[in-house]
Structures are given as structure tokens and as C-alpha cells.
Design an enzyme around this catalytic site. Structure first.
Site, PDB file in Angstrom:
ATOM      1  CE1 TYR A  20      -3.598   2.617   0.655  1.00 34.79           C
ATOM      2  CE2 TYR A  20      -2.388   3.236   2.631  1.00 34.79           C
ATOM      3  CZ  TYR A  20      -3.392   3.480   1.720  1.00 34.79           C
ATOM      4  OH  TYR A  20      -4.200   4.586   1.872  1.00 34.79           O
ATOM      5  CG  ASP A  62       5.770   3.769   0.670  1.00 37.05           C
ATOM      6  OD1 ASP A  62       6.096   4.504   1.634  1.00 37.05           O
ATOM      7  OD2 ASP A  62       4.589   3.561   0.333  1.00 37.05           O
ATOM      8  CE  LYS A  70       1.259   5.017   8.301  1.00 36.16           C
ATOM      9  NZ  LYS A  70       1.266   4.176   7.131  1.00 36.16           N
TER      10      LYS A  70
END
Ligand code: PLP
Length: 431
Positions: A150, A245, A273
Site C-alpha cells: 500500500y 516507500d 508517520k
């Protein structure tokens, strides 16, 4: 454990009814709705350290940590103080600040592949921008991604996208046009042969390969050495950019991210994050020569009214300094290994088919007898069994990811006693 009173979720239930009238599905991000685990979400009132408190007054040991950012636990005093003090000086100017350079310096010093960085507001923005840059830099259209990875809800990456998408069985979202997804090629994770084959077939068309170097979004899935080597060599051979990523793994599996553990230098890296210390921050960076294609140094457009705003940079700087100066990674490893071993014992004792995957403080108990190496294996997990486990743990005061396909996170605020309480609850909960 089995004698504890049943928790009341009365107020959460009422608030969920209200929220459903106001917001689609009652939430601002789909995983929060608990749909995949067959119950209603609890509404959080406050959090401190490793503990969450809901609006009915129930307390939980938290293993999602806001889906990753809270590696030092909630409401860390140094981060909170930095945000408070920044807020008093003004929350946004839309003009350069010294704090942006400070955060950029910390990121560049930490992450081996990053020579220049751009701050944005979310992980999604970081991957979206990195993809645009890869295309702008190479002049090529196609991107390779891997099933179950994702990368945020970027249109062109919302294909076979793991976690929320997989859980809701809409790997291709309505609203993503065939034209948009036509330039995305999807391969199975850890399939080095398919990668080599695809890159050599479409070579001159491929702008970049985007990958979670350790996957968090189909549950925790580890890369093989061979796959990592193939990612590096195949992109290099055909002039495609390798994009790591690290929105989840950055500052999580190691201070320098997965790339520092694996000794692999991608062309571009995306962050989010932890880098925002719990505020909305994303970042993307890489070799200066590539990053200088971004406007206004270059021609690839990317902008943001609130990018690098004072609250976000204050939280990020405080967080990264804490992680740099008092690295929690050894402690996280010890705690996380203890938890993984305990969950494995609990599942084995119950005779439930399982496998556990872990990289540092991110891990998943899969209700699947086989080691999960890619989406085709992950997809065979017993989702109903995970749902029962999730609900039984919640009732025992343990707050786990509300999907089989999300990793859990240990923070440095967890104590050994918290871990042991969790293992005891799992022994009771796994049937
Ligand atoms: C969470 C995540 C994203 C998206 O970040 P948002 O801040 O939710 O937009 C992208 N990539 C990975 C690997 C993630 O874990």
C-alpha cells in the site's frame, strides 16, 4: 482473565451512530470503522505512553500507535512541549522557517539515500509526488508496484493495494480510471523472476519501481535477500528509479529505515508517520540531481500550503532527536521478540494454524499455516479467525490492528509487564 467484567461500549456506540450520520461510514479513514473484524469502533478520549482510554472509560494496551507514528508511546512530553511552544509562535506562515531546514538536516543525516528532501503533509502526498518525479525525471510513463503493498490512496497506486483495499475487497477503487491504472504494472512481492522479466520486456517504458522494503500493509511480510538484490540490479540495468516507500519502516525498523538495515540505496525514498511525531507530515527525498527536478529548482510541479508548517516540523524534530540521541531500537527488539514468541506459543497451544512474521517492532500473527511471502499467500488467511481474536483481545483490554492485513507496532513505552499481560490475554483469546 476470563473473570473480568464485560466492558461497556455504550458511549462509543452512541457516538458511532452520530458519526455515521455525519461522515461516510462514520469515519475519516476506512480501517478505523472495524468493519473487517465484525464490530464497532471504540472512540478514543486520550492516550499516554502505551495506553489508550476510550470515552466509556475502558483502558487498552495499544499496539497500533496511530498506525505507526507513536514509536515512543503517546503524548511523549518532549514532543508535546515542542508542539505547544511552536503553537504559541503561530501555527502556519506559508513562508520559509528555520525549523524546516532543521528537520531536513535530521532526515538527510538519518536516511542513507537522501541528499535533498521535500516536506509534504502525508505519506500519500509523498508517494504521489515521488511517482510524478520519477516520471518527470525519466520521461517514462510506467510504474511497477507489488500486490499487497500500500502506498497511500494515490490513483495510479490504488491497484492491488493491501490492507484497507484488500479487506474491503476493492483492490481497484471505483473512480480510478482504466487510463490511470494502465500505466501501473502489478507483480507479486518477492517474485524476482517476474520483476526481471517485466523490466526487460517493458524496460524503456518504466519510470520506477515502488516497493515497501518490509511490507506492513498486507500484514508484516519480509523481503527475501534475492528480491532486494533484484530490485537494485534490475532498476539500475534499465534506468528505472527504485523508490523505497519507507512511510512505515522509516525510523521504525531502524533509525535509517529498512535501507540502512539492508544496505540498499534506492534512488528515492518516501517517509511519513514517525517523521511527523504524530502530526500530519510526509517527506520524499533522494539524490540531489533527481530532487532538483522539483519546482522551483526544476520543472516537476509539487506544492503545499501547509507543507513544513511549524507544528508539524516541531513535532518531527523533537521525535527524530529523541530517536537519534536515545535509540530505542534494542529495547524494541527485545520487547517485540518476547511478544512474537508469546503469540506463537499461544496460537500453537490452541492448535490454531498460524505463522508469525516480524521485523523489529512491527509484526503480524497470521491465521495461516504458511509463512506469508506475498499477497497470494496472505489472501488465504482465515479472516474470520482473526476477527474473533481481535474482538476477544479488545474485551481483554488489548487494542490490536482491526485487520489481519495490518502490522501491529510495539513502542518503547510498552513494559515487559504489558507484553506479558498481552500474551496471557492471547492464550485466553485464541480458540
Ligand atoms: C501509511 C502508509 C502510506 C500512506 O500514508 P498516509 O499518511 O496515510 O497518507 C503510504 N505508504 C506506506 C508504506 C504506508 O504504510
Amino acid at each position: 482473565m476470563s473473570h473480568q467484567p464485560i466492558m461497556s461500549h455504550q458511549r462509543s456506540h452512541q457516538e458511532f451512530e452520530r458519526a455515521k450520520r455525519l461522515m461516510p461510514g462514520g469515519v475519516n479513514s476506512p480501517a478505523r470503522a472495524f468493519g473487517a473484524v465484525g464490530c464497532e469502533p471504540v472512540f478514543i478520549a486520550s492516550a499516554e505512553g502505551a495506553r489508550l482510554r476510550d470515552i466509556d472509560g475502558n483502558r487498552y494496551i495499544d499496539y497500533i500507535g496511530s498506525w505507526g507514528p507513536m514509536i515512543l508511546g503517546h503524548a511523549h512530553p518532549a514532543v508535546t512541549a515542542a508542539v505547544e511552544s511552536a503553537a504559541r509562535r503561530g501555527t502556519s506562515f506559508g513562508a520559509p522557517t528555520v525549523a524546516e531546514s532543521e528537520l531536513a538536516e535530521l532526515i538527510i543525516a538519518a536516511v542513507p539515500s537522501i541528499e535533498k528532501v521535500r516536506l509534504v503533509n502525508s505519506g500519500t502526498e509523498a508517494t504521489m509526488s515521488a511517482i510524478r518525479l520519477a516520471r518527470g525525471f525519466t520521461g517514462r510513463p510506467k510504474i511497477i508496484k507489488f500486490a499487497g503493498c500500500y502506498h497511500g490512496h494515490v490513483d495510479s497506486l490504488l491497484v492491488a493495494a493491501g490492507s484497507s483495499a484488500a479487506t474491503h475487497a476493492t483492490p481497484d477503487s471505483p473512480g480510478v480510471t482504466i487510463g490511470t491504472s494502465a500505466d501501473t504494472l502489478v507483480l507479486e512481492y518477492n517474485d524476482s523472476a517476474a520483476l526481471a522479466e517485466t523490466i526487460s520486456r517493458h524496460g524503456a517504458q518504466i519510470a520506477g519501481v515502488i516497493v515497501e522494503p518490509v511490507v506492513g500493509n498486507m500484514g508484516c511480510v519480509l523481503p527475501t535477500r534475492e528480491f532486494l538484490a533484484a530490485l537494485r540490479s534490475e532498476t539500475a540495468r534499465h534506468g528505472a528509479l527504485l523508490i523505497f516507500d519507507e512511510v512505515m519502516t522509516g525510523f521504525r525498523v531502524a533509525y535509517g529505515g529498512a535501507q540502512s538495515l539492508f544496505g540498499i540505496t534506492p534512488h528515492l525514498t518516501t517517509l511519513g508517520k514517525i517523521v511527523g511525531g504524530g502530526l500530519p507530515v510526509g517527506a520524499y527525498g533522494g539524490r540531489a540531481e533527481i530532487m532538483d527536478h522539483i519546482l522551483p529548482a526544476g520543472k516537476v510541479f509539487q506544492a503545499g500550503t501547509l507543507s513544513g508548517n511549524p507544528l508539524a516540523t516541531a513535532a518531527g524534530i523533537a521525535m527524530l532527536k529523541l530517536l537519534r540521541d536515545e535509540p530505542p531500537y534494542e529495547r524494541l527488539e527485545t520487547l517485540s521478540k518476547r511478544l512474537a514468541d508469546g503469540l506463537t506459543r499461544a496460537a500453537a497451544q490452541a492448535g490454531v494454524p498460524h505463522s508469525v512474521a516480524r521485523m523489529g517492532s512491527m509484526m503480524t500473527l497470521f491465521f495461516n499455516p504458511d509463512p506469508v511471502t506475498d499477497w497470494s499467500v496472505a489472501d488465504r488467511c482465515d479472516r474470520a479467525a482473526y476477527g474473533r481474536y481481535f474482538r476477544a483481545m479488545l474485551e481483554r483490554g488489548i487494542y490490536l490492528p482491526c485487520s489481519q492485513f495490518e502490522a501491529l507496532f510495539v513502542s518503547s513505552a510498552h513494559s515487559e509487564a504489558d507484553i506479558d499481560t498481552t500474551i496471557a490475554a492471547a492464550k485466553d483469546a485464541i480458540k
